[in-house]
Design a protein around this motif. Structure first.
Motif: not given
Length: 235
Positions: A155-159
């Motif tokens: 799951r993508k967590i990049s901000t």
């Protein structure tokens, strides 16, 4: 004969200068980074990969590229992951960290296409629990992001990220800085002053670090790890 001796002397001088340059480069490696001590370094000049734990040893080999010994992930790992996550992975043996810096040189050997990429791992606990950075050529929800794998598909967590990683056939300097206290994750590409990716997550506070790819191939060298050593919690 006079010229033969001159050539031999010249070759010896060149060899000595190269040895001095290599030694100087190693000496310039900082003992600390981000306030944390260096706990691991591998430039693969030993000619061995025995400090690493690959998901599939048959996908990795020690190679010589342009005169330097490197770790080469040259084939696809024949493994099944418990959830959707990178297949090709090799983590540093026996080193468990909380806060950490992973600093290295890498180079893709994959064809030119939108998801051309390599991956770096940290907070790795087992094949179903880890963080990884996907350095993809073109950004989308599944490429060029920071991901978490927590017993479910990544799951993508990049901000923060960029439009894509500017891959070519050259070596690149990459650094990941992970602070478990704040949860911050910063990723640097060639420019060590400005992060190209960022995230904040406190799910995993310990784990191993590693190198590899999702389903591409690549070269890795001069792997330095800094951080706070911890013990693997008993389950």
């Amino acid at each position: 004969m006079r010229y033969g001796n001159s050539v031999r002397i010249w070759m010896l001088l060149v060899g000595a200068l190269l040895a001095i340059a290599t030694y100087a480069e190693a000496e310039e490696l900082p003992a600390k980074m981000n306030g944390w001590p260096r706990v691991f370094f591998d430039d693969f000049e030993s000619g061995k990969l025995d400090l690493w734990e690959p998901s599939d040893p048959k996908a990795w080999k020690l190679d010589v590229v342009e005169g330097r010994k490197v770790a080469h992930q040259f084939a696809q790992s024949q493994v099944k992951t418990p959830v959707r996550s990178p297949f090709n992975r090799s983590v540093v043996k026996d080193i468990i960290l909380s806060d950490c810096v992973l600093d290295l040189q890498l180079r893709t050997t994959a064809r030119d296409y939108p998801h051309r990429s390599l991956c770096l791992f940290f907070g790795y606990q087992d094949p179903a629990h880890m963080y990884y950075v996907h350095l993809g050529q073109k950004t989308d929800d599944h490429a060029n992001q920071i991901f978490i794998v927590n017993n479910e598909p990544r799951r993508k967590i990049s901000t923060k990220t960029t439009e894509g990683t500017p891959w070519d056939d050259k070596w690149h300097h990459v650094r990941i800085v992970r602070d478990t206290g704040t949860g911050s994750i910063d990723v640097y590409w060639d420019d060590m002053e400005l992060p190209v990716m960022q995230a904040v997550d406190k799910t995993f506070t310990w784990g191993q670090v590693g190198i590899g790819s999702f389903d591409d191939t690549g070269l890795f060298d001069d792997v330095a790890v800094y951080g706070v050593l911890v013990e693997r919690p008993k389950r």
